[in-house]
Write a protein that holds these residues in place. Structure first.
Motif, PDB file in Angstrom:
ATOM      1  N   LEU A   1       0.832  -1.207   0.000  1.00  0.00           N
ATOM      2  CA  LEU A   1       0.000   0.000   0.000  1.00  0.00           C
ATOM      3  C   LEU A   1       0.864   1.252   0.000  1.00  0.00           C
ATOM      4  CD1 LEU A   1      -2.763   1.357   0.175  1.00  0.00           C
ATOM      5  CD2 LEU A   1      -2.683   1.065   2.661  1.00  0.00           C
ATOM      6  N   GLY A   2       1.911   1.282   0.821  1.00  0.00           N
ATOM      7  CA  GLY A   2       2.764   2.462   0.890  1.00  0.00           C
ATOM      8  C   GLY A   2       3.504   2.738  -0.401  1.00  0.00           C
ATOM      9  N   THR A   3       3.948   1.673  -1.069  1.00  0.00           N
ATOM     10  CA  THR A   3       4.646   1.856  -2.340  1.00  0.00           C
ATOM     11  C   THR A   3       3.750   2.516  -3.374  1.00  0.00           C
ATOM     12  OG1 THR A   3       6.054  -0.069  -1.902  1.00  0.00           O
ATOM     13  CG2 THR A   3       5.867   0.661  -4.188  1.00  0.00           C
ATOM     14  N   VAL A   4       2.509   2.061  -3.461  1.00  0.00           N
ATOM     15  CA  VAL A   4       1.571   2.640  -4.429  1.00  0.00           C
ATOM     16  C   VAL A   4       1.276   4.099  -4.082  1.00  0.00           C
ATOM     17  CG1 VAL A   4      -0.766   2.499  -5.351  1.00  0.00           C
ATOM     18  CG2 VAL A   4       0.560   0.413  -5.014  1.00  0.00           C
ATOM     19  N   LEU A   5       1.064   4.389  -2.804  1.00  0.00           N
ATOM     20  CA  LEU A   5       0.779   5.767  -2.402  1.00  0.00           C
ATOM     21  C   LEU A   5       1.959   6.690  -2.710  1.00  0.00           C
ATOM     22  CD1 LEU A   5      -1.004   5.266   1.053  1.00  0.00           C
ATOM     23  CD2 LEU A   5      -2.053   5.785  -1.157  1.00  0.00           C
ATOM     24  N   SER A   6       3.180   6.209  -2.463  1.00  0.00           N
ATOM     25  CA  SER A   6       4.348   7.047  -2.735  1.00  0.00           C
ATOM     26  C   SER A   6       4.528   7.293  -4.224  1.00  0.00           C
ATOM     27  CB  SER A   6       5.604   6.395  -2.146  1.00  0.00           C
ATOM     28  OG  SER A   6       5.907   5.177  -2.801  1.00  0.00           O
ATOM     29  N   ILE A   7       4.167   6.315  -5.053  1.00  0.00           N
ATOM     30  CA  ILE A   7       4.258   6.512  -6.503  1.00  0.00           C
ATOM     31  C   ILE A   7       3.306   7.616  -6.951  1.00  0.00           C
ATOM     32  CG2 ILE A   7       3.719   5.433  -8.724  1.00  0.00           C
ATOM     33  CD1 ILE A   7       4.824   2.819  -7.573  1.00  0.00           C
ATOM     34  N   TYR A   8       2.076   7.568  -6.478  1.00  0.00           N
ATOM     35  CA  TYR A   8       1.122   8.625  -6.834  1.00  0.00           C
ATOM     36  C   TYR A   8       1.565   9.968  -6.265  1.00  0.00           C
ATOM     37  CZ  TYR A   8      -2.321   5.505  -8.918  1.00  0.00           C
ATOM     38  OH  TYR A   8      -2.969   4.638  -9.749  1.00  0.00           O
ATOM     39  N   GLY A   9       2.175   9.937  -5.091  1.00  0.00           N
ATOM     40  CA  GLY A   9       2.696  11.173  -4.533  1.00  0.00           C
ATOM     41  C   GLY A   9       3.815  11.764  -5.367  1.00  0.00           C
ATOM     42  N   ALA A  10       4.689  10.896  -5.905  1.00  0.00           N
ATOM     43  CA  ALA A  10       5.786  11.383  -6.739  1.00  0.00           C
ATOM     44  C   ALA A  10       5.257  12.028  -8.018  1.00  0.00           C
ATOM     45  CB  ALA A  10       6.731  10.228  -7.081  1.00  0.00           C
ATOM     46  N   PHE A  11       4.297  11.386  -8.664  1.00  0.00           N
ATOM     47  CA  PHE A  11       3.721  11.982  -9.871  1.00  0.00           C
ATOM     48  C   PHE A  11       2.947  13.259  -9.543  1.00  0.00           C
ATOM     49  CE2 PHE A  11       4.513   7.785 -11.739  1.00  0.00           C
ATOM     50  CZ  PHE A  11       4.926   8.137 -13.018  1.00  0.00           C
ATOM     51  N   SER A  12       2.319  13.310  -8.382  1.00  0.00           N
ATOM     52  CA  SER A  12       1.615  14.528  -7.979  1.00  0.00           C
ATOM     53  C   SER A  12       2.594  15.669  -7.746  1.00  0.00           C
ATOM     54  CB  SER A  12       0.808  14.267  -6.709  1.00  0.00           C
ATOM     55  OG  SER A  12      -0.168  13.275  -6.930  1.00  0.00           O
ATOM     56  N   LEU A  13       3.756  15.365  -7.152  1.00  0.00           N
ATOM     57  CA  LEU A  13       4.782  16.397  -6.964  1.00  0.00           C
ATOM     58  C   LEU A  13       5.255  16.954  -8.302  1.00  0.00           C
ATOM     59  CD1 LEU A  13       7.009  14.920  -4.103  1.00  0.00           C
ATOM     60  CD2 LEU A  13       5.625  16.986  -3.982  1.00  0.00           C
ATOM     61  N   ALA A  14       5.465  16.059  -9.264  1.00  0.00           N
ATOM     62  CA  ALA A  14       5.893  16.513 -10.588  1.00  0.00           C
ATOM     63  C   ALA A  14       4.825  17.380 -11.245  1.00  0.00           C
ATOM     64  CB  ALA A  14       6.221  15.304 -11.471  1.00  0.00           C
ATOM     65  N   ALA A  15       3.567  16.961 -11.150  1.00  0.00           N
ATOM     66  CA  ALA A  15       2.488  17.745 -11.752  1.00  0.00           C
ATOM     67  C   ALA A  15       2.352  19.109 -11.091  1.00  0.00           C
ATOM     68  CB  ALA A  15       1.173  16.969 -11.644  1.00  0.00           C
ATOM     69  N   VAL A  16       2.493  19.156  -9.774  1.00  0.00           N
ATOM     70  CA  VAL A  16       2.379  20.427  -9.053  1.00  0.00           C
ATOM     71  C   VAL A  16       3.533  21.353  -9.403  1.00  0.00           C
ATOM     72  CG1 VAL A  16       2.543  21.443  -6.760  1.00  0.00           C
ATOM     73  CG2 VAL A  16       1.009  19.528  -7.151  1.00  0.00           C
TER      74      VAL A  16
END
Length: 423
Positions: free
Chosen positions: A255-270
């Motif tokens: 679960l944490g790995t998936v959440l961190s992946i979405y967080g990384a892409f969200s950081l890039a988009a922001v």
């Protein structure tokens, strides 16, 4: 990693190791025997059966819709109830016979029929005009079905209904932080954790994004900039994912790995949004006070702290750089210019450094999605600096050239500092 592809690669590696004499044939056989059997996949017959079932269901719904006004109210309710009972019975039969995909599909269809029943009963009996409340009730029913059956499809239905519910509540009361959705999301996250399912983890990670986006767009703070509010949410998602993955539990790791992946892409988009939108439809602030609400700032700080805590336990240098990337994206908000004069060179530099740290973080930790997110962020920030921001093109070209020189010097120093095997 998909189980089938992993088994294929493992089998190829075992065969190669046996041929090279690295392991004995008995050891390879022991490894193969220790592996659990592969779960049943979706074959052609199952796919055709799913399509056939959907066609029959669509035909039934079209027939009922065509004669809906001619059907008595009690009979309408009985039809809806019979639909839910039939899908539940079929799902139980498929589950007992080991056809898990079809069982999941039946639970999902039952959850959809439940939502349709809420809408149609409300229409028939002229119930209160609280559409958002109906979506919440639908979400609760779908979550109950997911909890009882383990259906990923029912979980998806519940999350979609909950997302519509929270967006409507935020629209109705834009100045109030809609925290009830957080409780609903935590319930869904708990299910994904208990199931140890990557599909459920992806659904949970996706579900939090509409809430944060709607919240950032609708809060009417003085001078608030939605891209900076979004940055705090991305930071919390990334840091919380890393911290959860650091727990000594396979369920937490998935679960944490998936959440961190979405967080990384969200950081890039922001990061790209901070560059490309601040001059267009988000006005510069004219004061020195922070344009972000306090709760959002605390969320961003918590994300950085959680990433550092995770790095402390895992001893991974990449996670430290991930925390640095998060902090730099957040730092771009207060160092953004306080007036419309000039260009925010320090903010540009912070965002470029953040995306570079994200790439290096992914390389050091061997996390490919994080690398991809960092590269996309670098490309978007460079494009934003070059084309989307008003100002002198000559100055921007000089800035990019200086940034390139600094990056090359950093790469040279990093190449000398790292051991030869890690280069």
């Amino acid at each position: 990693m998909f189980e089938k592809s992993y088994r294929d690669r493992l089998e190829a590696d075992l065969a190669q190791w046996e041929a090279d004499g690295v392991i004995a044939p008995a050891a390879a056989a022991s490894i193969r025997n220790a592996l659990p059997p592969l779960p049943a996949g979706i074959n052609i017959a199952v796919v055709v059966g799913i399509v056939g079932g959907l066609l029959i269901a669509a035909a039934f719904l079209a027939f009922v819709a065509a004669h809906w006004t001619e059907i008595a109210r009690l009979l309408r309710f009985a039809i809806l109830l019979a639909g839910m009972i039939a899908t539940s019975g079929l799902g139980a039969w498929f589950a007992a016979s080991g056809r898990n995909v079809l069982a999941d599909l039946c639970a999902s269809v039952g959850a959809i029929i439940f939502g349709a029943g809420i809408a149609l009963v409300g229409q028939m009996y002229h119930l209160g005009d609280d559409f958002a409340g109906g979506m919440l009730l639908w979400s609760i029913g779908a979550f109950a079905a997911a909890l009882l059956t383990g259906s990923r499809g029912a979980l998806a239905v519940g999350l979609v209904a909950a997302g519509i519910w929270t967006c409507m509540r935020i629209y109705d009361a834009p100045d109030v932080l809609h925290l009830p959705f957080v409780a609903v999301w935590l319930i869904a996250a708990s299910l994904a954790f208990a199931w140890n399912s990557r599909a459920a983890a992806h659904l949970v990670a996706l579900a939090v994004l509409p809430w944060w986006i709607a919240t950032s767009l609708r809060f009417e703070f003085d001078g608030a900039q939605p891209s900076f509010v979004l940055a705090n949410g991305a930071a919390l998602l990334f840091g919380a994912g890393l911290a959860l993955a650091a727990w000594p539990s396979p369920r937490a790791l998935r679960l944490g790995t998936v959440l961190s992946i979405y967080g990384a892409f969200s950081l890039a988009a922001v990061a790209v949004l901070e560059v490309t939108t601040v001059d267009d439809f988000i006005r510069f602030r004219t004061g020195t006070a922070s344009g972000q609400p306090l709760w959002a700032i605390l969320c961003g700080a918590a994300g950085v702290i959680l990433a550092l805590v995770s790095a402390t336990f895992t001893k991974r240098a990449g996670e430290i750089l991930g925390a640095c990337a998060t902090g730099l994206v957040l730092l771009a908000a207060p160092i953004w210019p306080v007036s419309t004069a000039g260009e925010p060179w320090f903010a540009y530099a912070a965002l470029l450094c953040a995306m570079l740290c994200l790439v290096v973080s992914g390389v050091l930790d061997d996390v490919r999605p994080r690398i991809v997110a960092g590269w996309l962020g670098i490309a978007g920030v460079i494009a934003g600096i070059t084309w989307a921001v008003k100002g002198s093109l000559l100055r921007r070209s000089a800035f990019l050239a200086a940034a390139g020189i600094v990056t090359v010097v950093f790469a040279t120093a990093l190449n000398r500092a790292l051991p030869r095997a890690a280069r």
